[in-house]
Write a protein that holds these residues in place. Structure first.
Motif, PDB file in Angstrom:
ATOM      1  N   GLY A 195       0.628  -1.043   0.031  1.00 43.54           N
ATOM      2  CA  GLY A 195       0.088   0.089   0.072  1.00 43.54           C
ATOM      3  C   GLY A 195       0.801   1.157   0.017  1.00 43.54           C
ATOM      4  N   GLY A 196       1.816   1.298   0.917  1.00 43.52           N
ATOM      5  CA  GLY A 196       2.790   2.443   0.778  1.00 43.52           C
ATOM      6  C   GLY A 196       3.540   2.756  -0.689  1.00 43.52           C
ATOM      7  N   PHE A 197       3.986   1.342  -0.985  1.00 38.93           N
ATOM      8  CA  PHE A 197       4.600   1.652  -2.422  1.00 38.93           C
ATOM      9  C   PHE A 197       3.597   2.006  -3.447  1.00 38.93           C
ATOM     10  N   PHE A 198       2.381   1.560  -3.541  1.00 40.17           N
ATOM     11  CA  PHE A 198       1.284   2.127  -4.609  1.00 40.17           C
ATOM     12  C   PHE A 198       0.984   3.311  -4.385  1.00 40.17           C
ATOM     13  N   SER A 199       0.749   3.870  -2.939  1.00 38.00           N
ATOM     14  CA  SER A 199       0.487   5.191  -2.861  1.00 38.00           C
ATOM     15  C   SER A 199       1.704   6.217  -3.323  1.00 38.00           C
ATOM     16  N   GLY A 200       2.800   5.885  -2.771  1.00 39.71           N
ATOM     17  CA  GLY A 200       4.005   6.697  -3.123  1.00 39.71           C
ATOM     18  C   GLY A 200       4.207   6.685  -4.747  1.00 39.71           C
ATOM     19  N   TRP A 201       3.900   5.654  -5.598  1.00 41.86           N
ATOM     20  CA  TRP A 201       4.067   5.766  -6.871  1.00 41.86           C
ATOM     21  C   TRP A 201       2.904   6.631  -7.380  1.00 41.86           C
ATOM     22  N   LEU A 202       1.579   6.353  -7.090  1.00 39.55           N
ATOM     23  CA  LEU A 202       0.448   6.963  -7.763  1.00 39.55           C
ATOM     24  C   LEU A 202       0.813   8.594  -7.605  1.00 39.55           C
ATOM     25  N   HIS A 203       1.159   8.829  -6.348  1.00 33.35           N
ATOM     26  CA  HIS A 203       1.261  10.421  -6.191  1.00 33.35           C
ATOM     27  C   HIS A 203       2.836  10.786  -6.039  1.00 33.35           C
ATOM     28  N   GLY A 204       3.634  10.163  -7.077  1.00 31.89           N
ATOM     29  CA  GLY A 204       4.752  10.797  -7.518  1.00 31.89           C
ATOM     30  C   GLY A 204       5.773  10.903  -6.435  1.00 31.89           C
ATOM     31  N   ARG A 205       5.557  10.277  -5.198  1.00 35.86           N
ATOM     32  CA  ARG A 205       6.637  10.316  -4.067  1.00 35.86           C
ATOM     33  C   ARG A 205       7.527   9.163  -4.118  1.00 35.86           C
ATOM     34  N   LEU A 206       7.374   8.529  -5.054  1.00 36.76           N
ATOM     35  CA  LEU A 206       8.650   7.272  -5.020  1.00 36.76           C
ATOM     36  C   LEU A 206       9.959   7.892  -5.541  1.00 36.76           C
ATOM     37  N   LYS A 207      10.836   7.939  -4.502  1.00 37.65           N
ATOM     38  CA  LYS A 207      12.164   8.740  -4.720  1.00 37.65           C
ATOM     39  C   LYS A 207      13.063   7.797  -3.873  1.00 37.65           C
ATOM     40  N   VAL A 208      14.400   7.679  -4.756  1.00 37.71           N
ATOM     41  CA  VAL A 208      15.440   7.305  -3.740  1.00 37.71           C
ATOM     42  C   VAL A 208      16.174   8.510  -3.165  1.00 37.71           C
ATOM     43  N   GLU A 209      15.970   8.556  -1.776  1.00 36.84           N
ATOM     44  CA  GLU A 209      16.456   9.877  -1.124  1.00 36.84           C
ATOM     45  C   GLU A 209      16.489   9.505   0.417  1.00 36.84           C
ATOM     46  N   TYR A 246      -6.815  -9.686   5.328  1.00 40.20           N
ATOM     47  CA  TYR A 246      -5.436  -8.936   6.056  1.00 40.20           C
ATOM     48  C   TYR A 246      -4.620  -8.365   5.377  1.00 40.20           C
ATOM     49  N   LEU A 247      -4.395  -8.894   4.294  1.00 36.66           N
ATOM     50  CA  LEU A 247      -3.452  -8.168   3.153  1.00 36.66           C
ATOM     51  C   LEU A 247      -4.023  -6.859   2.630  1.00 36.66           C
ATOM     52  N   LEU A 248      -5.433  -6.928   2.408  1.00 37.99           N
ATOM     53  CA  LEU A 248      -6.166  -5.798   1.806  1.00 37.99           C
ATOM     54  C   LEU A 248      -6.126  -4.669   2.986  1.00 37.99           C
ATOM     55  N   ILE A 249      -6.557  -5.052   4.050  1.00 36.34           N
ATOM     56  CA  ILE A 249      -6.277  -4.089   5.303  1.00 36.34           C
ATOM     57  C   ILE A 249      -5.168  -3.412   5.214  1.00 36.34           C
ATOM     58  N   GLY A 250      -3.804  -4.329   5.441  1.00 34.92           N
ATOM     59  CA  GLY A 250      -2.736  -3.907   5.506  1.00 34.92           C
ATOM     60  C   GLY A 250      -2.237  -2.715   4.306  1.00 34.92           C
ATOM     61  N   PHE A 251      -2.962  -3.302   3.280  1.00 34.27           N
ATOM     62  CA  PHE A 251      -2.608  -2.284   2.057  1.00 34.27           C
ATOM     63  C   PHE A 251      -3.177  -0.907   2.184  1.00 34.27           C
ATOM     64  N   ALA A 252      -4.653  -0.840   2.791  1.00 31.44           N
ATOM     65  CA  ALA A 252      -5.106   0.276   3.065  1.00 31.44           C
ATOM     66  C   ALA A 252      -4.536   1.236   3.991  1.00 31.44           C
ATOM     67  N   PHE A 253      -3.719   0.544   5.180  1.00 35.49           N
ATOM     68  CA  PHE A 253      -3.126   0.914   6.192  1.00 35.49           C
ATOM     69  C   PHE A 253      -1.909   1.709   5.664  1.00 35.49           C
ATOM     70  N   GLY A 254      -1.276   0.895   4.760  1.00 38.95           N
ATOM     71  CA  GLY A 254       0.117   1.637   4.131  1.00 38.95           C
ATOM     72  C   GLY A 254      -0.222   2.772   3.292  1.00 38.95           C
ATOM     73  N   TYR A 255      -1.329   2.746   2.635  1.00 39.89           N
ATOM     74  CA  TYR A 255      -1.765   3.759   1.544  1.00 39.89           C
ATOM     75  C   TYR A 255      -1.849   4.919   2.407  1.00 39.89           C
ATOM     76  N   VAL A 256      -2.758   4.708   3.516  1.00 38.86           N
ATOM     77  CA  VAL A 256      -3.082   5.880   4.468  1.00 38.86           C
ATOM     78  C   VAL A 256      -1.997   6.555   5.286  1.00 38.86           C
ATOM     79  N   LEU A 257      -1.079   5.841   5.645  1.00 35.49           N
ATOM     80  CA  LEU A 257       0.246   6.450   6.092  1.00 35.49           C
ATOM     81  C   LEU A 257       0.938   7.276   5.254  1.00 35.49           C
TER      82      LEU A 257
END
Lengths: 190, 411
Positions: free
Chosen positions: A104-118, B21-32
């Motif tokens: 999720g972190g990776f996807f959001s970072g990519w989607l919002h252009g914040r994927l950066k090696v820094e 759980y994977l999907l919930i984790g995904f949403a968690f990571g996205y929001v953070l």
């Protein structure tokens, strides 16, 4: 003209696809917090469990230990619980939640252009100092998280929302620890 | 019974549940990530009062989730007994928290945020996550030296409601008010120390604050279901089980399960102390009927997948009352000893000459035997040998998969 337009993205290749998206600003913290609250609620509502990160990481560590030194794992009570005998420490919901968090972190970072090696750091320290401090801080944090039976997400956030008394005591302790030391390490960040 | 949380493994299978759980984790990571928690400098600024993003996001998350959770439990949609409430180990929690605070200000992350940071390729995030793994490894290797402290000051499933002795709704409103005051104070500090502008969207912000507060007040008004309410909701279904005698187990089945080391049997003897002292089954816990309610949180924590609770009284009246309480509070796998201790003694005590039946049959749920002395479990019948008996009975115990919480976010 059409050929040029077709060739350009090709020439930029996967790098552009990954890193070339326009950078977006972060959301308002209250909006982010409200979304976080909804995710946390859904987690409890659907599964009965809250959110967590360190527990999943813990199991990755124990998995590696079990690969390298299975006899050792079988002798230590704390490790035995997760990986004794033929128990697979990765067969746990937390492992999947942690994997999802990374995705999720990776996807959001990519989607919002914040994927950066820094490296993000205070202006007065070198990149290398920052790396060392990140590792040291991470080790302290990892140790403390297991000590407190939960990290900021699993104890403070999840336990806080369901009104566990111990989680609230823990939460204030985290802030107390941070604020107590902040002045002495101000050069790291300011 | 409250329909949520779902019994995921039963609904979706072992791996299907993991997908949730994977999907919930995904949403968690996205929001953070969209909150900016991948950036260490943004997080550390919290500790210099320059930017209170951590405080805002965290406490908004907590109060929004809290109001939704307790509204859902109040409406009978969600079973509070089945969700994971971190058990309180007060001092280890505080010491661990202080250590984590130190790690936070030195390293700039907490474990969850470092994952998101590493996922968006921040090198400091990657180093922090690796350090975190190392710290976790160190803890696993050293906990044996201070295990006693680590397991000390244990209060079980202690909530703020128990601690303050206040109803849930009052605590919910109090926490929301506290958070709103902290937001206001945090913004004052941001303007004074961080040099930030006065926040925009004044009306939107006031509306949001009013909404969350109204939600909390609504939780206060709805209230939380009492054990009696929960039983009333369950009664049609569960009274049928009692009437069909599907939950009353024969003494022989209890004995067989006690001898089975795959099953953990917790025997709860709900009679008064005098009867318990005269005679009880060995390893049966004394839990008088009027204390059952208070013991429920403790029993909840104890309930593992292979735990069976067996309640018993002299006959069945008190045991059935205890059974209703436990079932209403979603303790899994509870059974009643059929015919109570009287029946147990009839089955296992007949060749013990020291045990004598009372000449006059006494009233309901009274002991039908006379004991010369209060020897408790020092009778042969208190611990019969399972191999000596070949009893005929219909086995009734069916272990139910435990629904809901399995150990919390960091277990």
């Amino acid at each position: 003209m059409t050929t040029i337009a077709n060739e350009q993205p090709k020439a930029r290749g996967w790098r552009h696809a990954l890193f070339g998206r326009p950078e977006k600003p972060f959301v308002n913290p209250y909006v982010g917090g409200a979304l976080l609250g909804v995710v946390l609620f859904l987690s409890f509502f659907l599964t009965g469990n809250g959110l967590g990160a360190s527990g999943g990481l813990n199991r990755y560590v124990v998995f590696l230990q079990d690969l390298v030194a299975p006899e050792h794992v079988d002798r230590v009570a704390y490790l035995l619980k997760m990986a004794g005998g033929d128990k697979n420490p990765l067969d746990d919901y937390l492992v999947f939640m942690t994997l999802g968090t990374l995705m999720g972190g990776f996807f959001s970072g990519w989607l919002h252009g914040r994927l950066k090696v820094e490296t993000n750091k205070g202006p007065n320290i070198s990149v290398r100092t920052r790396w060392v401090m990140a590792f040291v801080g991470g080790a302290i944090m990892g140790y403390g998280a297991r000590f407190a039976r939960g990290c900021t997400s699993g104890q403070a956030l999840s336990g806080g929302a369901v009104l566990s008394a111990g989680s609230w005591a823990f939460m204030f302790a985290v802030f107390a620890g941070g604020y107590a030391l902040a002045y002495f390490v101000r050069r790291l960040w300011n | 019974m409250a329909p949520f949380p779902l019994s995921l493994t039963q609904l979706l299978g072992h791996w299907g549940a993991y997908v949730v759980y994977l999907l919930i984790g995904f949403a968690f990571g996205y929001v953070l990530e969209i909150s900016g928690f991948a950036i260490s400098t943004k997080l550390a600024a919290q500790f210099y009062f320059k930017e209170m993003t951590v405080l805002k996001v965290m406490f908004t998350g907590i109060i929004v989730a809290m109001v939704l959770i307790f509204a859902a439990t109040g409406l009978g949609l969600l079973d509070y007994n089945l969700i994971w409430v971190n058990p309180t180990y007060l001092w280890p929690g505080i010491v661990g928290g202080l250590i984590m605070g130190v790690g936070f200000i030195i390293g700039g992350f907490c474990p969850g945020t470092s994952l998101v940071s590493a996922a968006t390729l921040k090198i400091d995030g990657i180093f922090f996550a690796l350090g975190g793994l190392f710290g976790i490894f160190l803890f696993g290797e050293t906990v044996q030296y201070f295990e006693e402290f680590w397991n000390s000051s244990y209060y079980g499933r202690l909530t703020l409601m128990d601690w303050l002795n206040l109803p849930t709704g009052v605590v919910v409103v109090g926490v929301v008010l506290m958070a709103l005051i902290m937001f206001w104070g945090g913004e004052q500090l941001e303007q004074m120390i961080g040099g930030k502008d006065k926040p925009q969207h004044r009306w939107g912000r006031r509306a949001a604050a009013a909404t969350i507060l109204a939600g909390a007040v609504l939780v206060l008004i709805i209230g939380q279901p009492t054990t009696q309410d929960k039983w009333t909701r369950l009664a049609p279904e569960k009274e049928a089980l009692l009437a069909a005698r599907t939950v009353q187990i024969h003494p022989g089945e209890l004995l067989a399960n006690l001898a089975d080391d795959q099953v953990k049997v917790v025997m709860l003897d709900v009679r008064d102390e005098a009867d318990y002292n005269l005679f009880h089954i060995r390893r049966a816990r004394h839990l008088p009927l009027d204390q059952v309610q208070a013991a429920i949180p403790e029993l909840q924590l104890e309930a593992a997948a292979n735990t069976v609770f067996v309640v018993m009284s002299n006959d069945e009246t008190a045991a059935t009352a205890a059974w209703k309480l436990l079932v209403a509070e979603s303790v899994p796998n509870v059974y009643i000893l059929e015919g109570g201790l009287n029946n147990w003694l009839t089955v296992f005590g007949h060749d013990d000459p020291t045990l004598q039946q009372t000449p006059t049959p006494s009233g309901d749920d009274r002991l039908h035997y006379i004991f010369a002395a209060a020897l408790g479990d020092r009778y042969a019948a208190a611990d019969p040998d399972a191999h000596h008996y070949e009893l005929e009975y219909t086995p009734k115990i069916k272990l139910q998969m435990k629904r809901g919480a399995s150990g919390g976010g960091c277990g």
